[in-house]
Scaffold this motif. Structure first.
Motif, PDB file in Angstrom:
ATOM      1  N   ILE A  68       0.764  -1.101  -0.105  1.00  0.00           N
ATOM      2  CA  ILE A  68      -0.054   0.041   0.066  1.00  0.00           C
ATOM      3  C   ILE A  68       0.928   1.437  -0.121  1.00  0.00           C
ATOM      4  N   ALA A  69       2.072   1.200   0.615  1.00  0.00           N
ATOM      5  CA  ALA A  69       3.136   2.398   0.812  1.00  0.00           C
ATOM      6  C   ALA A  69       3.287   2.764  -0.516  1.00  0.00           C
ATOM      7  N   GLU A  70       3.711   1.977  -1.432  1.00  0.00           N
ATOM      8  CA  GLU A  70       4.144   2.235  -2.669  1.00  0.00           C
ATOM      9  C   GLU A  70       3.224   2.906  -3.648  1.00  0.00           C
ATOM     10  N   PRO A  71       2.093   2.340  -3.913  1.00  0.00           N
ATOM     11  CA  PRO A  71       1.176   2.903  -4.603  1.00  0.00           C
ATOM     12  C   PRO A  71       0.527   4.147  -4.236  1.00  0.00           C
ATOM     13  N   MET A  72       0.569   4.382  -3.042  1.00  0.00           N
ATOM     14  CA  MET A  72       0.028   5.418  -2.321  1.00  0.00           C
ATOM     15  C   MET A  72       1.079   6.738  -2.599  1.00  0.00           C
ATOM     16  N   ASP A  73       2.202   6.629  -2.337  1.00  0.00           N
ATOM     17  CA  ASP A  73       3.450   7.561  -2.717  1.00  0.00           C
ATOM     18  C   ASP A  73       3.328   7.867  -4.113  1.00  0.00           C
ATOM     19  N   GLU A  74       3.327   6.929  -5.026  1.00  0.00           N
ATOM     20  CA  GLU A  74       3.140   7.131  -6.336  1.00  0.00           C
ATOM     21  C   GLU A  74       2.426   8.317  -6.843  1.00  0.00           C
ATOM     22  N   ARG A  75       1.202   8.142  -5.843  1.00  0.00           N
ATOM     23  CA  ARG A  75      -0.097   9.064  -6.215  1.00  0.00           C
ATOM     24  C   ARG A  75       0.069  10.576  -5.537  1.00  0.00           C
ATOM     25  N   LEU A  76       0.907  10.597  -4.599  1.00  0.00           N
ATOM     26  CA  LEU A  76       1.046  11.778  -3.885  1.00  0.00           C
ATOM     27  C   LEU A  76       2.082  12.791  -4.399  1.00  0.00           C
ATOM     28  N   GLY A  77       2.037  13.962  -4.241  1.00  0.00           N
ATOM     29  CA  GLY A  77       3.105  14.954  -4.348  1.00  0.00           C
ATOM     30  C   GLY A  77       4.154  14.787  -3.431  1.00  0.00           C
ATOM     31  N   SER A  78       5.172  15.812  -3.369  1.00  0.00           N
ATOM     32  CA  SER A  78       6.076  15.643  -2.105  1.00  0.00           C
ATOM     33  C   SER A  78       5.626  16.207  -0.781  1.00  0.00           C
ATOM     34  N   ASN A  79       6.240  15.758   0.010  1.00  0.00           N
ATOM     35  CA  ASN A  79       5.945  16.422   1.443  1.00  0.00           C
ATOM     36  C   ASN A  79       4.582  16.537   1.801  1.00  0.00           C
ATOM     37  N   GLN A  80       3.781  15.567   1.531  1.00  0.00           N
ATOM     38  CA  GLN A  80       2.454  15.608   1.935  1.00  0.00           C
ATOM     39  C   GLN A  80       2.158  15.357   3.343  1.00  0.00           C
TER      40      GLN A  80
END
Length: 216
Positions: A68-80
């Protein structure tokens, strides 16, 4: 008469029964749930949680959470800004998201009962192996939606119900702290009802996104 704990539907039919519990299914949202009279007490529930060993340094556990961490991070901008809801005593997922440059608050009913974090709004909220434990899922679901900024993501991990035959031999239902069992149809119902974008990743990761535009 049984009332669905998720959508409050009243058409709930027998689904399955084993040696310890009876399971019902809501005909509106398709949620499968344990007969409420057969739930554990909070004290019994916490005693089981206290036996869990979710070490943030455990590489096997980190691999599990990376789903879950990887696909979530891929969809977020930086420093969320995020929230790990139901993080347990060892908040490994929060640590993994911090390593990816995000700021993450913690909330857990038993281990991090910091209610002030529930007064904020976030770019993402994550709840891994949480939703199947909820006694009042409708209230918590609405709480999660209120925590999300417009365009924010809700990331969940839970095993999904397939059919009665598979359910009858499913190890997942044998954990007495598991009282709700979701299917793809249940999340599709919630996504349509609440105007959320929905994405399934693998067999147990569900990503939902709050519409960038308030519904009228």
């Amino acid at each position: 008469m049984y009332i669905c704990p998720l959508c409050k539907g009243t058409d709930n039919q027998f689904y399955h029964e084993d040696k310890r519990r009876q399971y019902l299914q809501c005909q509106s949202c398709q949620l499968v749930f344990v007969d409420p009279s057969q739930r554990l007490t909070p004290e019994q529930e916490k005693a089981i949680y206290d036996q869990h060993e979710n070490d943030p340094g455990d590489q096997g556990y980190r691999r599990f959470l990376s789903r879950i961490a990887e696909p979530m991070d891929e969809r977020l901008g930086s420093n969320q800004q995020g929230l790990d809801f139901g993080c347990g005593p060892g908040p490994a997922l929060a640590q993994m998201m911090r390593e990816r440059g995000h700021n993450v608050d913690l909330y857990d009913l038993y281990y991090y009962p910091h209610s002030e974090v529930l007064q904020k709004q976030y770019d993402f909220v994550m709840a891994t192996e949480v939703i199947e434990h909820l006694y009042q899922p409708d209230e918590v679901w609405q709480q999660w939606l209120s925590l999300l900024k417009l365009g924010a993501y809700l990331g969940l991990m839970t095993k999904l119900v397939k059919d009665v035959e598979a359910f009858s031999t499913w190890h997942y239902k044998n954990d007495q702290t598991h009282v709700l069992f979701f299917s793809r149809a249940t999340f599709e119902y919630l996504a349509e009802r609440d105007s959320l974008d929905l994405e399934f990743i693998g067999n147990d990761v569900i990503l939902l996104r709050k519409s960038k535009h308030e519904s009228t």
